[in-house]
Design a protein around this motif. Structure first.
Motif, mmCIF file in Angstrom:
data_model
loop_
_atom_site.group_PDB
_atom_site.id
_atom_site.type_symbol
_atom_site.label_atom_id
_atom_site.label_comp_id
_atom_site.label_asym_id
_atom_site.label_seq_id
_atom_site.Cartn_x
_atom_site.Cartn_y
_atom_site.Cartn_z
ATOM 1 N N ALA A 60 0.861 -1.198 0.000
ATOM 2 C CA ALA A 60 0.000 0.000 0.000
ATOM 3 C C ALA A 60 0.883 1.229 0.000
ATOM 4 C CB ALA A 60 -0.921 0.007 1.206
ATOM 5 N N LEU A 61 0.564 2.188 -0.882
ATOM 6 C CA LEU A 61 1.320 3.435 -0.980
ATOM 7 C C LEU A 61 0.368 4.606 -0.720
ATOM 8 C CD1 LEU A 61 3.325 2.846 -4.301
ATOM 9 C CD2 LEU A 61 3.990 2.188 -1.976
ATOM 10 N N ASP A 62 0.917 5.647 -0.015
ATOM 11 C CA ASP A 62 0.098 6.856 0.137
ATOM 12 C C ASP A 62 0.227 7.712 -1.113
ATOM 13 O OD1 ASP A 62 2.518 8.148 0.224
ATOM 14 O OD2 ASP A 62 2.482 8.505 2.395
ATOM 15 N N ARG A 63 -0.355 8.886 -1.079
ATOM 16 C CA ARG A 63 -0.375 9.726 -2.274
ATOM 17 C C ARG A 63 1.015 10.177 -2.701
ATOM 18 N NH1 ARG A 63 -5.270 11.976 -3.922
ATOM 19 N NH2 ARG A 63 -4.102 13.736 -4.801
ATOM 20 N N GLU A 64 1.989 10.196 -1.750
ATOM 21 C CA GLU A 64 3.364 10.599 -2.100
ATOM 22 C C GLU A 64 4.201 9.414 -2.575
ATOM 23 O OE1 GLU A 64 1.852 11.831 0.765
ATOM 24 O OE2 GLU A 64 1.411 13.600 -0.477
ATOM 25 N N ASN A 92 -3.720 -3.333 -9.457
ATOM 26 C CA ASN A 92 -3.847 -2.160 -8.580
ATOM 27 C C ASN A 92 -5.322 -1.774 -8.334
ATOM 28 O OD1 ASN A 92 -1.062 -1.899 -8.532
ATOM 29 N ND2 ASN A 92 -1.041 -0.537 -10.315
ATOM 30 N N THR A 93 -5.500 -1.144 -7.187
ATOM 31 C CA THR A 93 -6.781 -0.470 -6.906
ATOM 32 C C THR A 93 -6.489 0.756 -6.055
ATOM 33 O OG1 THR A 93 -9.026 -0.732 -6.054
ATOM 34 C CG2 THR A 93 -7.270 -1.755 -4.789
ATOM 35 N N VAL A 94 -7.342 1.778 -6.148
ATOM 36 C CA VAL A 94 -7.113 2.988 -5.349
ATOM 37 C C VAL A 94 -7.774 2.835 -3.969
ATOM 38 C CG1 VAL A 94 -6.890 4.484 -7.349
ATOM 39 C CG2 VAL A 94 -9.144 4.092 -6.375
ATOM 40 N N LEU A 95 -7.199 3.530 -2.962
ATOM 41 C CA LEU A 95 -7.751 3.569 -1.598
ATOM 42 C C LEU A 95 -8.449 4.924 -1.404
ATOM 43 C CD1 LEU A 95 -4.723 2.045 0.342
ATOM 44 C CD2 LEU A 95 -6.829 0.880 -0.291
ATOM 45 N N VAL A 110 -2.781 3.910 -3.038
ATOM 46 C CA VAL A 110 -2.971 2.792 -3.975
ATOM 47 C C VAL A 110 -2.619 1.492 -3.272
ATOM 48 C CG1 VAL A 110 -2.189 1.717 -6.122
ATOM 49 C CG2 VAL A 110 -2.501 4.197 -6.015
ATOM 50 N N LEU A 111 -3.456 0.489 -3.451
ATOM 51 C CA LEU A 111 -3.178 -0.854 -2.947
ATOM 52 C C LEU A 111 -2.845 -1.727 -4.154
ATOM 53 C CD1 LEU A 111 -3.170 -2.855 -0.546
ATOM 54 C CD2 LEU A 111 -5.539 -3.378 -1.150
ATOM 55 N N SER A 112 -1.676 -2.414 -4.089
ATOM 56 C CA SER A 112 -1.216 -3.234 -5.223
ATOM 57 C C SER A 112 -0.997 -4.667 -4.775
ATOM 58 C CB SER A 112 0.089 -2.686 -5.802
ATOM 59 O OG SER A 112 -0.086 -1.371 -6.274
ATOM 60 N N LEU A 113 -1.476 -5.591 -5.606
ATOM 61 C CA LEU A 113 -1.210 -7.014 -5.411
ATOM 62 C C LEU A 113 -0.269 -7.458 -6.534
ATOM 63 C CD1 LEU A 113 -3.963 -6.524 -3.896
ATOM 64 C CD2 LEU A 113 -4.422 -8.945 -4.316
ATOM 65 N N GLY A 114 0.835 -8.094 -6.146
ATOM 66 C CA GLY A 114 1.833 -8.481 -7.142
ATOM 67 C C GLY A 114 2.241 -9.941 -7.042
ATOM 68 N N GLU A 115 2.575 -10.510 -8.199
ATOM 69 C CA GLU A 115 3.047 -11.900 -8.256
ATOM 70 C C GLU A 115 4.426 -11.913 -8.906
ATOM 71 O OE1 GLU A 115 1.783 -16.208 -10.230
ATOM 72 O OE2 GLU A 115 0.507 -14.436 -10.500
#
Length: 688
Positions: A45-49, A124-127, A137-142
């Motif tokens: 999960a990343l914040d806006r920055e 990805n999806t936005v929070l 942004v919340l990201s799921l990665g493989e």
């Protein structure tokens, strides 16, 4: 007061419930964290920055960092390769600003703690907060690195197979295509293919980049010498791959370490080229990265090397078949020249054309041995820029060619300018030859000469080349020997024919000595008969028999008694019957001699007449052989225009008138017509 107490009671209850709610939320967060840590998918999960506000255990494992060293760090600055940071950050900023919707999926590499890159497939999806504003942004990665590596290697192998197997069946072209693919698709800095030569050297078949200076003047061997202890030599000898992950520390690479470091190489690999259980060479790769050749890559390269070895072997076999066919055709061309022409110059020229073409040399010549002077003399050559060699000769045993003839063995000289035994120094100066072969030409145990092979650069033929050289030498020897045999036979035959003809002329002269009235007659009638025969289109091979028949036309008179043959007066009827037998006597004499049997037409039939009134058989018209019909006209004309004991010679005009008058009776009209043209031409020529 009561209102204040109510408020205090209400706040106390809210505080107690808040602590309870906080505890509930903490427990929920722990449960979710444990759940996320159990998931084998990267969750970030990343914040806006772009700072990391959450990452699960799988994410930490992939990046190689503990949780505490990731949280709060800027994702783009710390965990993405520099080459894609700005691009990915720009997409992220448009996403959190609401300008674009999240992509369904995409791939990009991340940087791990040890500096390696891993390919991640992201979703990805936005929070959003309670008000609906985007907070991050919340990201799921493989981690698909291994899958992508496998895919890339399969694509590499597929492209390699496609390029190698669809190329022309040319060994050099296939080798060059292979090394180019390795550099362009796998990212190695240099690739080259070396073939193991019988003398222990490694010959570079192809390299890419083609002009890379690393291999220039590089001493590489595959035998047990010090220069054969490197990866290439060991790969060829052991038939196993030799991987050098760090050229600065691998002892086997010591002789080449400084050179490798100079060109920025950090790791190398050598893979044996194995064909039908035999190692024929090695594929050599160089990378600027240490430990570049991972086990997975090594496995892929071994598969590629097997494919390469098979492709090169197929090309080699095809080229070998083509070469053998070409050489077989060359030998057939020489055989056809031998059987089709008995002129040794034609055969030698054909042979030299095939020598230069099939052996791939710059020049070749034939020096024939003069058996009388025992010197080797220039006979023919190909590929020379000047004519200097044409005036040169060598004594038997002199120089390399003379030595090859004397010792009856092939002589090879790789450095002609440095060999003092090669006495024709001017040839080196003007032609620039470097390497040289001298092949003795021997047939039936007899030295006939020497064939010289010359090249303007260093050259050494392999065993197949040398075998073919010997075969060509044998063919040329046969050609020269056959030509000499034919020349000797032809010369002997000419001498024999001359002796036969001289004998016939002697017989004719003997007749003239016996019968004075016919002196000079045989020569005159023979010459005129031959002229008329040629005018009537009779071929030379028959003319020779006509000439002999004309010379011997009265040979049967040897059987006529002198008292009849030499009688000065007119013959009686009985004597004339005896005289008329001389054609029969001629037939009986000459028919027993095979050599003279084709010449019988004139001696046997020259007294036959066109109307059938002649003798001895009374032949009529075209029953009479044409040579006899021609001779009959000439014989009568010469007899009429010559003196006889019982009469004077007729004039030419009288004789011609008689011939014309008897045309169609005694003589063939067609022959008479040609006869008149010929003697008319002869008189005109005499007058002019």
């Amino acid at each position: 007061m009561s209102r204040i107490r109510e408020s205090e009671k209400r706040y106390r209850l809210l505080y107690e419930r808040g602590e309870e709610l906080e505890e509930i939320l903490k427990r929920e967060r722990d449960i979710f964290r444990q759940y996320f840590d159990l998931v084998q998918t990267i969750i970030v999960a990343l914040d806006r920055e772009g700072k990391v506000t959450f990452i699960n255990r799988k994410g930490c494992e992939v990046l190689g960092y503990p949780y505490s060293e990731i949280i709060g760090k800027n994702w783009f600055e710390n965990f993405l390769p520099e080459r894609i940071r700005d691009e990915v950050r720009g997409v992220f900023q448009r996403l959190v600003s609401g300008e674009v919707e999240p992509l369904e999926s995409y791939e990009n590499p991340v940087l791990t703690r040890d500096g390696a890159e891993k390919i991640i497939l992201w979703h990805n999806t936005v929070l959003r907060d309670d008000s609906g504003s985007i907070t991050g942004v919340l990201s799921l990665g493989e981690d698909v690195s291994r899958l992508r590596r496998l895919t890339h290697r399969l694509e590499f192998l597929y492209r390699g197979a496609e390029v190698l197997l669809t190329r022309e069946l040319n060994k050099e072209e296939r080798a060059q295509a292979a090394v180019r693919i390795l550099v362009e698709d796998l990212g190695v800095a240099l690739a080259w293919i070396g073939y193991a030569e019988p003398d222990g050297e490694v010959k570079i078949l192809a390299q890419y980049p083609e002009e890379h200076p690393y291999t220039r003047d590089l001493n590489i061997r595959w035998d047990n010498t010090p220069w054969g202890q490197g990866p290439t030599g060991m790969a060829i000898r052991s038939s196993t791959p030799q991987i050098t992950q760090d050229v600065t520390s691998d002892l086997h690479f010591t002789p080449w370490r400084d050179r490798a470091v100079q060109f920025g190489f950090a790791s190398t690999a050598a893979f044996p080229l194995i064909t039908r259980g035999h190692t024929v060479g090695a594929l050599n790769l160089y990378s600027t990265q240490k430990a570049f050749f991972t086990q997975g890559l090594v496995d892929t390269l071994q598969t590629f090397t097997n494919l390469l070895a098979s492709a090169l072997e197929n090309a080699r076999l095809f080229e070998e078949i083509q070469q053998r066919l070409a050489r077989t055709q060359a030998l057939r061309n020489i055989d056809m020249a031998i059987t089709g022409s008995l002129d040794p110059r034609v055969t030698i020229n054909v042979a030299l054309d095939e020598v230069t073409r099939q052996l791939g040399v710059d020049a070749a010549d034939i020096l024939k041995l003069n058996p009388h002077t025992l010197t080797l003399e220039y006979a023919a050559g190909r590929g020379f820029h000047t004519r200097v060699i044409e005036g040169m000769s060598l004594k038997l045993g002199e120089g390399l060619a003379g030595k090859a003839a004397l010792e009856r063995r092939i002589i090879y000289e790789p450095n002609l300018p440095g060999n003092e035994e090669f006495v024709r120094k001017e040839l080196i100066t003007v032609e620039g030859f470097v390497s040289y072969y001298a092949v003795p030409l021997i047939a039936k145990g007899k030295v006939l000469g020497v064939m010289e092979i010359l090249h303007r650069s260093p050259f050494k033929g392999d065993s197949d080349w040398l075998n073919f050289l010997e075969i060509l030498g044998g063919q040329i020897s046969i050609a020269i020997d056959n030509a000499e045999l034919f020349y000797n036979l032809e010369h002997s035959n000419i001498e024999l024919v001359q002796a036969y003809d001289a004998t016939l002329e002697g017989w004719a002269y003997a007749l003239e000595l016996r019968d004075r009235e016919t002196e000079g007659h045989s020569r005159r009638v023979t010459e005129l008969t031959v002229r008329i025969a040629r005018e009537m289109g009779i071929k030379d091979e028959k003319i020779v028999h006509i000439r002999r028949g004309a010379l011997l036309h009265d040979i049967g008179k040897l059987g006529i008694p002198d008292e009849i043959l030499l009688k000065p007066g007119k013959l009686t009827e009985e004597e004339w019957e005896i005289m008329k037998k001389h054609p029969v006597y001629a037939y009986e004499m000459l028919s027993k001699i095979a050599y003279l049997r084709p010449a019988l037409d004139i001696p046997y039939c020259h007294h036959e007449k066109w109307d059938g009134s002649g003798y001895p058989r009374g032949l009529k018209g075209e029953e009479i052989p044409l040579p006899a019909r021609i001779f009959a006209v000439v014989d009568v004309f010469d007899a009429l225009t010559s003196d006889r004991p019982y009469r004077k010679a007729w004039s030419r005009e009288e004789a011609i008138a008689y011939i014309k008058e008897r045309s169609g009776k005694d003589f063939d009209p067609a022959v008479v017509e040609v006869f008149l043209e010929v003697i008319g031409a002869s008189r005109t020529q005499e007058a002019s």
